[in-house]
Scaffold this active site. Structure first.
Site, PDB file in Angstrom:
ATOM      1  N   LYS A 292       0.412  -8.106  -1.271  1.00 40.60           N
ATOM      2  CA  LYS A 292       1.233  -7.378  -0.452  1.00 40.60           C
ATOM      3  C   LYS A 292       0.443  -5.968  -0.244  1.00 40.60           C
ATOM      4  O   LYS A 292      -0.270  -5.688  -1.155  1.00 40.60           O
ATOM      5  CB  LYS A 292       2.459  -6.828  -1.109  1.00 40.60           C
ATOM      6  CG  LYS A 292       3.582  -8.064  -0.983  1.00 40.60           C
ATOM      7  CD  LYS A 292       4.132  -8.345   0.325  1.00 40.60           C
ATOM      8  CE  LYS A 292       5.220  -9.573   0.271  1.00 40.60           C
ATOM      9  NZ  LYS A 292       6.453  -8.692   0.176  1.00 40.60           N
ATOM     10  N   ASP A 387       4.622 -12.740  -2.187  1.00 44.60           N
ATOM     11  CA  ASP A 387       3.398 -12.896  -3.190  1.00 44.60           C
ATOM     12  C   ASP A 387       3.866 -13.342  -4.613  1.00 44.60           C
ATOM     13  O   ASP A 387       3.047 -13.458  -5.566  1.00 44.60           O
ATOM     14  CB  ASP A 387       2.811 -11.404  -3.349  1.00 44.60           C
ATOM     15  CG  ASP A 387       3.713 -10.601  -3.735  1.00 44.60           C
ATOM     16  OD1 ASP A 387       4.987 -10.644  -3.552  1.00 44.60           O
ATOM     17  OD2 ASP A 387       3.188  -9.473  -4.415  1.00 44.60           O
ATOM     18  N   ASP A 422      12.347  -7.514 -16.373  1.00 44.07           N
ATOM     19  CA  ASP A 422      12.522  -7.157 -15.029  1.00 44.07           C
ATOM     20  C   ASP A 422      13.476  -8.186 -14.560  1.00 44.07           C
ATOM     21  O   ASP A 422      13.238  -9.472 -14.520  1.00 44.07           O
ATOM     22  CB  ASP A 422      11.080  -7.396 -14.072  1.00 44.07           C
ATOM     23  CG  ASP A 422      11.256  -6.947 -12.571  1.00 44.07           C
ATOM     24  OD1 ASP A 422      11.394  -5.985 -12.267  1.00 44.07           O
ATOM     25  OD2 ASP A 422      11.035  -8.082 -12.115  1.00 44.07           O
ATOM     26  N   ASN A 423      14.518  -7.835 -13.851  1.00 39.04           N
ATOM     27  CA  ASN A 423      15.607  -8.801 -13.154  1.00 39.04           C
ATOM     28  C   ASN A 423      16.078  -9.988 -14.170  1.00 39.04           C
ATOM     29  O   ASN A 423      15.874 -11.230 -13.628  1.00 39.04           O
ATOM     30  CB  ASN A 423      15.001  -9.586 -11.855  1.00 39.04           C
ATOM     31  CG  ASN A 423      14.943  -8.469 -10.613  1.00 39.04           C
ATOM     32  OD1 ASN A 423      15.769  -7.618 -10.691  1.00 39.04           O
ATOM     33  ND2 ASN A 423      13.869  -8.571  -9.955  1.00 39.04           N
ATOM     34  N   GLU A 451      16.778  -4.569 -16.850  1.00 39.55           N
ATOM     35  CA  GLU A 451      16.778  -4.153 -15.625  1.00 39.55           C
ATOM     36  C   GLU A 451      17.429  -4.737 -14.951  1.00 39.55           C
ATOM     37  O   GLU A 451      17.118  -5.560 -14.168  1.00 39.55           O
ATOM     38  CB  GLU A 451      15.535  -4.026 -15.321  1.00 39.55           C
ATOM     39  CG  GLU A 451      15.267  -2.972 -13.970  1.00 39.55           C
ATOM     40  CD  GLU A 451      14.990  -3.946 -12.739  1.00 39.55           C
ATOM     41  OE1 GLU A 451      15.011  -3.435 -11.649  1.00 39.55           O
ATOM     42  OE2 GLU A 451      14.728  -5.231 -13.022  1.00 39.55           O
ATOM     43  N   LYS A 561       3.832   0.648  -6.232  1.00 42.06           N
ATOM     44  CA  LYS A 561       4.071  -0.935  -6.618  1.00 42.06           C
ATOM     45  C   LYS A 561       2.648  -1.466  -5.623  1.00 42.06           C
ATOM     46  O   LYS A 561       2.462  -2.579  -6.046  1.00 42.06           O
ATOM     47  CB  LYS A 561       5.316  -1.597  -5.966  1.00 42.06           C
ATOM     48  CG  LYS A 561       6.380  -1.308  -7.302  1.00 42.06           C
ATOM     49  CD  LYS A 561       7.445  -2.527  -7.134  1.00 42.06           C
ATOM     50  CE  LYS A 561       8.135  -2.576  -5.565  1.00 42.06           C
ATOM     51  NZ  LYS A 561       9.074  -3.488  -5.633  1.00 42.06           N
ATOM     52  N   TYR A 562       2.384  -0.871  -4.568  1.00 41.07           N
ATOM     53  CA  TYR A 562       1.500  -1.464  -3.622  1.00 41.07           C
ATOM     54  C   TYR A 562       0.406  -0.655  -3.234  1.00 41.07           C
ATOM     55  O   TYR A 562      -0.647  -1.205  -2.552  1.00 41.07           O
ATOM     56  CB  TYR A 562       2.233  -1.707  -2.032  1.00 41.07           C
ATOM     57  CG  TYR A 562       3.388  -2.389  -2.318  1.00 41.07           C
ATOM     58  CD1 TYR A 562       3.602  -3.895  -2.711  1.00 41.07           C
ATOM     59  CD2 TYR A 562       4.611  -1.764  -2.014  1.00 41.07           C
ATOM     60  CE1 TYR A 562       4.611  -4.466  -2.786  1.00 41.07           C
ATOM     61  CE2 TYR A 562       6.042  -2.524  -2.229  1.00 41.07           C
ATOM     62  CZ  TYR A 562       6.021  -3.847  -2.512  1.00 41.07           C
ATOM     63  OH  TYR A 562       7.106  -4.637  -2.501  1.00 41.07           O
TER      64      TYR A 562
END
Length: 703
Positions: A292, A387, A422-423, A451, A561-562
Site C-alpha cells: 500500500k 496487501d 490486532d483484531n 484490540e 501506517k503507510y
C-alpha cells in the site's frame, strides 16, 4: 482452575442429562433426565459473585485489588445466620476472609470486600453459617426486658460466650472479653438489665464480628479467581512506529527509515512523561506485493515503506526483524533501554501475512483459495487490505497453532512481556483460549491486550477466555450521560471479566470529536482516559493534537501506517499537551485511587457539560497508609468555558454522612496545577479550555 464442588450422593449419576435412545430415533425422541443431584447446604448459599458462568472461567483480579464478593444467603425459621467470604490460595489453603453484610435489605444479599496478595490461581468461597450469638442476642433482648425466662436466657448467653471464647484462632485479649461477659451474665448480684447489657456490649459484638461463633457452616463451591500481576490492571501506554523515530529525508528528498537504534535513542522523552508501557507496532519484514502507498492507495511509490501489518517477505515472517530496522541485537538493546527507563515493551501481534510471507509458499493450505485460484485478501468493509492474506484457521489448525506459538515464544525470549493483539475477534476463540493458556503456564508474567472494537458479546468472551485487557468504546463516548453509563458498566458490571484500556485515539481511530475539538479536545479526553481507567494509552503524535481526517474515514490523513512521520515534538511543549500528560501520569503514580477500576462515584453538577467523579482506596490498601481519594472535574465542551456548581457526596469522599456540608470540610489540591482550596458540599467551578484549564484533578483530604 477446576472449581471444587460439594460431594454428590453415593449413587451412580449419569454423565449425560439425556437418556440413551434408539440410534434410529430422531433427536426429539430422546428423553431428558433430571439434573445431577447437588445437595443444598444447611445454610443455603446461592448466586455467588464474581463467578463467570458457574465457574467455567475464572474471574479476574490483581494483587491488592479490593473487589466485592456477594452471595444470597438465607435459612429456614427465625434463627439468625451469617456469611463469610474466603479467598483460597493457589496451594489450596484458606487466605484472607471477611464477614459479609447485607446489602440488599430484605433480599438476603450479602457482600464483603477482599483482596488477594499475590498472583496465581486462587479461588472464591462463601460460607453460610448459623449464628448462635445473634440468635441469643435477639431472643434475650426481647425476653429479659419483658421478664420472660430471665435466668434461662442469661445462662444461655453465658454458655454462648464460653463457646465463642474457645473458637480456634481467637487472640488472648478477645478471649478475655468473652470470658468476662460470661462471668457478668452469671453475676446474680447485678440486675438482669445490667447482666444483659454485658452480653450485648459493643466490645463483645466487635470481638464476635472479627471472629464469630459459627454453627452448621455450609460452604459454597470454590470458584476460580485468576490473579495476574498489577500491569494487567493499571498502566500508561505510549504507541510508536519505530521506523518513524529517526526517519529523515536526504538532500535529494528521499526518505530513510528510522531504526531500532534511533528509536532507542528517543525513549527518554517518552519515559519523562511517565509512561510505563512502550507499545511497538510490528517490526517484522514487510512485503512488496500489493504494497500500500500513502493513505491506503494501491500504488506505492519507491520510497513508500508499506504497512507494517503487511507482514512477511523473503527476509522472513512474524519471527523476523525488518532489516531496515536492524537486528535482534538492536531489538534487545531497545528493550533493555526501555527497562532502564522504567518501561516494559508491548509488541503488536498481527496474525496476517503479506503475499510474500514464507508461509504462503510453504503452507498454502493455511489460506483461503478462491474459485479462480487466487488467495483471498483481508476485508473489513468498506476497508480493503489487498496487501495481506488472513489465515484460515479451519485449514490445518494444529499446524497454524504451533507456528504462532513459536512466534510468540520467540518474542518473549527477546523481552516482550505484553502482546497487543490486532483484531482477535476475526480469529477462532478456541485458538486464543489455547494459546493464552499455554503461554500463561510457561510465562505467567506475559499479558495479552485484545484490540477488538466489535460486538459486546465477542469483546466480553475474549476477556472470559483469557485476554488480560481489552480495548473499549471510550473513543465514542463523549457526553456526560454516555460516559457515566459506560463507566458504571465497566466498573460495576464487568470489572471481574473485562479490564478496560482507554485510548482517545489510535493509529486507526480519529473521531469527529477529536477532529473538531482540536487541542482542547485532546486535553480533556486525555484527562478522562487517565483518570477514569486504570489502564490508558496514547498514540505518538497525540501531543501535537494531530487531528486532520482522511476524507470519508475516522482516521488520520497521511496515516503513519503507510508512510514515515517526522515530528517536531517541540510544538507539544507550546500547546501544553505534553506537560498535561506528564502531570496526569505523575498523579496516577502518586494515587492508588487512580490505579483501580471498581470504586468510582459520580457527583452531581449544575451544568451538563461538567462531569465530576471520585475514586477511592481505603487506608489498608493505600501506599500512604490512609484513605486515598481523587476527585476529577472535567469540562466536556472543547469549544468554550463552562461554569457551575458541583454537589459532592461527602460520604463517598470519606466523610461521615452527618457532616455539615455547608462549611469547608475538605482540602482539595489540584494535581495539575498545585493549587489548593477548601471545599464544602457545594462548590463553584469554572473551566476554560482556552485559558489552559480543561479539568481539575483533586487529591482530597478531610479538614
Amino acid at each position: 482452575m477446576t472449581p471444587n464442588t460439594t460431594p454428590r450422593a453415593a449413587k451412580t449419576t449419569p454423565t449425560s442429562h439425556v437418556a440413551p435412545a434408539d440410534p434410529t430415533a430422531p433427536p426429539s425422541a430422546q428423553v431428558p433426565l433430571p439434573a445431577p443431584y447437588a445437595p443444598v447446604g444447611r445454610i443455603p448459599v446461592t448466586e455467588v459473585f464474581p463467578v463467570i458462568e458457574d465457574g467455567r472461567w475464572p474471574a479476574k483480579a490483581v494483587p491488592d485489588e479490593v473487589f466485592p464478593i456477594r452471595a444470597t444467603v438465607f435459612r429456614e425459621g427465625h434463627d439468625r445466620f451469617g456469611a463469610t467470604a474466603v479467598l483460597v490460595r493457589p496451594d489450596g489453603s484458606d487466605g484472607p476472609s471477611a464477614r459479609m453484610y447485607e446489602v440488599g435489605i430484605g433480599l438476603d444479599r450479602y457482600e464483603a470486600r477482599l483482596a488477594a496478595d499475590a498472583p496465581g490461581d486462587w479461588g472464591i468461597r462463601v460460607e453460610g453459617w448459623s449464628d448462635p450469638y445473634g440468635t441469643w442476642a435477639h431472643d434475650a433482648g426481647v425476653k429479659v426486658p419483658a421478664g420472660v425466662d430471665v435466668a434461662l436466657m442469661l445462662e444461655e448467653g453465658a454458655r454462648v460466650m464460653e463457646r465463642a471464647a474457645a473458637v480456634p484462632g481467637r487472640d488472648a485479649a478477645d478471649t478475655e472479653v468473652l470470658r468476662a461477659a460470661a462471668t457478668a451474665l452469671r453475676d446474680e448480684s447485678a440486675s438482669p438489665a445490667d447482666r444483659l447489657a454485658a452480653g450485648l456490649a459493643g466490645e463483645v459484638m466487635a470481638v464476635l464480628d472479627r471472629l464469630p461463633l459459627r454453627d452448621h457452616v455450609s460452604p459454597s463451591a470454590t470458584y476460580p479467581l485468576q490473579v495476574d500481576r498489577r500491569r494487567a490492571l493499571a498502566g500508561s501506554w505510549y504507541e510508536i512506529f519505530p521506523r518513524s523515530l529517526g526517519a529523515h529525508r536526504d538532500e535529494q528528498g528521499n526518505w530513510h527509515s528510522g531504526t531500532l537504534q534511533t528509536a532507542a535513542q528517543r525513549l527518554d522523552r517518552i519515559a519523562a512523561m511517565g509512561f510505563d508501557v512502550l507499545y511497538l507496532t510490528p517490526v517484522s519484514p514487510i512485503g512488496t506485493t500489493n504494497r500500500k502507498g500513502r493513505n491506503n492507495t494501491l500504488n506505492a511509490r519507491p520510497d513508500d515503506p508499506g504497512s507494517p501489518y503487511g507482514i512477511g517477505s523473503p527476509d522472513g515472517g512474524h519471527d523476523a526483524i525488518n532489516p531496515e530496522l536492524g537486528t535482534f541485537e538492536d531489538f534487545d538493546a531497545l528493550v533493555m533501554r526501555a527497562r532502564e527507563l522504567g518501561m516494559e515493551v508491548a509488541l503488536d501481534l498481527a496474525l496476517q501475512c503479506s503475499p510474500d510471507h514464507p508461509w504462503v509458499t510453504e503452507h498454502p493450505e493455511w489460506f483461503t483459495v478462491l474459485a479462480d485460484g487466487s488467495i483471498a485478501y483481508a476485508e473489513n468493509p468498506p476497508k480493503k487490505y489487498q496487501d495481506i492474506y488472513p489465515l484460515n484457521f479451519d485449514n490445518d489448525p494444529e499446524g497454524i497453532y504451533q507456528a504462532i506459538l513459536q512466534v510468540v515464544r520467540t518474542w518473549i525470549s527477546h523481552g516482550v512481556t505484553i502482546f497487543r493483539v490486532d483484531n482477535p475477534h476475526t480469529k477462532p476463540l478456541p485458538f486464543w483460549q489455547r494459546l493464552i493458556r499455554q503461554v500463561r503456564a510457561d510465562n505467567p508474567e506475559v499479558l495479552f491486550l485484545a484490540e477488538a472494537f466489535t460486538r459486546p458479546a465477542m469483546m466480553r468472551t475474549l476477556a472470559k477466555i483469557g485476554f488480560h485487557q481489552s480495548y473499549t468504546y471510550f473513543a465514542w463516548r463523549n457526553t456526560k450521560q454516555e460516559l457515566t453509563e459506560y463507566l458504571v458498566e465497566l466498573s460495576q458490571e464487568t470489572a471481574h471479566i473485562l479490564r478496560p484500556t482507554f485510548w482517545p485515539t489510535t493509529h486507526d481511530i480519529l473521531t469527529p470529536f477529536m477532529t473538531n475539538g482540536k487541542v482542547p479536545a485532546f486535553k480533556l479526553r486525555a484527562v478522562l482516559a487517565a483518570t477514569m481507567s486504570p489502564s490508558w494509552g496514547i498514540y505518538s503524535g497525540y501531543e501535537l493534537a494531530e487531528s486532520v481526517p482522511r476524507p470519508g474515514f475516522e482516521e488520520q490523513i497521511d496515516n503513519e501506517k503507510y508512510e514515515f512521520k517526522q515530528r517536531d515534538f517541540g510544538a507539544a511543549r507550546v500547546n501544553g499537551i505534553e506537560d498535561l500528560l506528564t502531570r496526569l501520569n505523575a498523579a496516577r503514580r502518586a494515587h492508588p485511587a487512580l490505579q483501580q477500576l471498581r470504586d468510582v462515584w459520580f457527583h452531581a453538577t449544575s451544568d451538563e457539560s461538567l462531569i465530576a467523579y471520585s475514586k477511592r482506596v481505603d487506608a489498608a490498601h493505600s501506599a500512604t497508609g490512609k484513605d486515598d481519594v481523587v476527585l476529577t472535574i472535567v469540562n466536556l465542551d472543547p469549544y468554550g468555558a463552562r461554569e457551575g456548581e458541583v454537589y459532592l457526596n461527602l460520604e463517598q469522599l470519606g466523610l461521615p454522612g452527618w457532616v455539615d456540608g455547608s462549611r469547608p470540610v475538605l482540602r482539595v489540591t489540584d494535581e495539575l496545577t498545585g493549587d489548593t482550596y477548601e471545599w464544602s458540599g457545594q462548590n463553584y467551578v469554572r473551566l476554560d479550555p482556552f485559558a489552559g484549564r480543561v479539568a481539575h484533578v483533586f487529591s482530597v483530604e478531610p479538614l
